[in-house]
Enzyme design. Structure first.
Site, mmCIF file in Angstrom:
data_model
loop_
_atom_site.group_PDB
_atom_site.id
_atom_site.type_symbol
_atom_site.label_atom_id
_atom_site.label_comp_id
_atom_site.label_asym_id
_atom_site.label_seq_id
_atom_site.Cartn_x
_atom_site.Cartn_y
_atom_site.Cartn_z
ATOM 1 N N GLU A 14 17.366 -13.546 -41.399
ATOM 2 C CA GLU A 14 17.831 -14.875 -41.331
ATOM 3 C C GLU A 14 17.383 -15.595 -42.837
ATOM 4 O O GLU A 14 18.275 -16.255 -43.551
ATOM 5 C CB GLU A 14 17.521 -15.658 -40.250
ATOM 6 C CG GLU A 14 17.685 -14.964 -38.991
ATOM 7 C CD GLU A 14 16.683 -14.288 -38.364
ATOM 8 O OE1 GLU A 14 16.648 -14.518 -36.971
ATOM 9 O OE2 GLU A 14 16.284 -13.449 -39.097
ATOM 10 N N ARG A 60 12.983 12.916 -39.158
ATOM 11 C CA ARG A 60 11.632 12.746 -39.197
ATOM 12 C C ARG A 60 10.940 11.632 -40.031
ATOM 13 O O ARG A 60 10.022 10.840 -39.603
ATOM 14 C CB ARG A 60 10.902 14.092 -39.697
ATOM 15 C CG ARG A 60 11.019 15.255 -38.718
ATOM 16 C CD ARG A 60 10.349 16.488 -39.494
ATOM 17 N NE ARG A 60 10.256 17.709 -38.578
ATOM 18 C CZ ARG A 60 9.509 18.895 -38.951
ATOM 19 N NH1 ARG A 60 8.875 18.813 -40.155
ATOM 20 N NH2 ARG A 60 9.366 19.686 -37.942
#
Length: 367
Positions: A57, A188
């Site tokens: 935001e 990974r």
């Protein structure tokens, strides 16, 4: 529930932005935000990039500037209402003069929740639940972590078309292609921990490190976790080198005197360890997402306990006819107890196919 087409379109963009934070925000969620001006034009976009950095935001509001006043903010997760390493996003939205906030998923973290209530109390119109399933999917690791108090588990395996992960003599390098193996290293690198069993360590002596190409190569190395009930890991095993941190999960009565390693003692459960306790302990260490790469026995144990949240399978166009199966006993004694999955994605990876699926009924996706 149906929502206006415009709301769905802008939230879809916010979900796409949130996905850019995968692998870098832990232990925080991935979040995306789109800000419209009062006329309905896009004025700013943002996503949470790393823990301690600006929230989605804040980034979108900074880009929008004064155009945010009287506008609408679309956020994939309820704006936080607490001060941690950054200030509350609910306050930032109020200060910017936002008139309406559209949220996909309510924040399940009691320390951060309450942003929607604060915004409503200040006269801001708040709409909840727009594209909740899509936003929940992109943030599923963190939602599992926040809702269930344990790490989210992705089980990965590679196999032939007939489901074999190794030949009769135990050889398994390489069933899949270089392209598939490179893709595994990418996944990974996005995880907080890579988990394998001691059987895999004894048989293959793997490094269990993430060695991706490109930008993800600069990320912090995932924690390596060896599930080793009786502390049988050899002191010179490559998993104990200095390439990444390693944690040995052992039984609470195991003899670890010969090992110079970080040890986590856990209760026994059957012939192994209490895997729920393992995931809770890892969550307490801010491990949000686990990449499970153990052999068939450990994988079967995770499935039997209902602890595999997602399955990533690399299937090679090859046949063995005999050899080690990819999955060991998983608590299925009759067809009625079968572990049913739903496919999310089927993609070609070089000459192989990558299948991504999840349990048809998944507790971590409870709303």
């Amino acid at each position: 529930m149906e929502f206006p087409e415009q709301d769905a379109a802008h939230m879809a963009r916010a979900v796409a932005l949130a996905a850019r934070g995968h692998g870098t925000t832990s232990p925080n969620p991935v979040v995306g935000c789109v800000v419209l001006d009062a006329a309905g034009a896009v004025a700013g976009e943002g996503f949470h990039l790393y823990a301690g950095g600006p929230h989605a935001e804040v980034g979108a509001l900074a880009q929008a500037g004064e155009r945010a006043r009287g506008g609408t903010a679309y956020v994939t997760l309820e704006p936080c209402d607490h001060t941690g390493r950054t200030g509350p996003c609910s306050r930032a939205l109020l200060d910017a003069g936002i008139a309406r906030v559209v949220v996909a998923v309510a924040d399940p973290n009691p320390k951060a929740a309450g942003g929607a209530a604060r915004l409503r109390a200040a006269g801001v119109e708040v709409t909840m639940g727009v594209l909740a399933a899509e936003a929940g999917r992109v943030n599923e690791e963190w939602l599992t972590y926040a809702r269930l108090g344990r790490s989210h588990v992705t089980w990965k395996f590679a196999a032939t078309l007939d489901g074999r992960s190794a030949a009769e003599d135990g050889t398994s390098q390489w069933i899949t292609s270089p392209e598939a193996r490179a893709d595994v290293h990418r996944l990974r690198a996005a995880a907080d921990a890579i988990v394998a069993g001691v059987g895999t360590v004894l048989a293959d002596d793997p490094r269990l490190t993430a060695r991706p190409d490109g930008p993800s190569a600069a990320r912090r190395p995932p924690l390596r976790v060896v599930v080793d009930t009786e502390a049988r890991t050899p002191p010179d095993a490559r998993v104990l080198d200095d390439q990444a941190p390693t944690l040995l999960a052992v039984a609470d009565d195991a003899d670890t005197g010969r090992l110079k390693a970080d040890v986590l003692r856990l209760p026994r459960h059957g012939s192994g360890l209490d895997l729920r306790a393992l995931l809770a302990e890892l969550a307490a260490r801010d491990v949000v997402g686990v990449f499970l790469e153990g052999g068939p026995t450990l994988a079967g144990s995770f499935l039997r306990e209902g602890l595999a949240d997602r399955v990533v399978a690399y299937v090679a166009p090859a046949l063995l006819g005999s050899g080690r199966a990819a999955l060991g006993p998983a608590g299925v004694g009759t067809i009625d107890a079968i572990h049913r999955l739903t496919f999310d994605e089927i993609s070609p990876i070089g000459p192989d196919v990558r299948l991504i699926a999840r349990p048809a009924a998944q507790p971590s996706r409870e709303q």
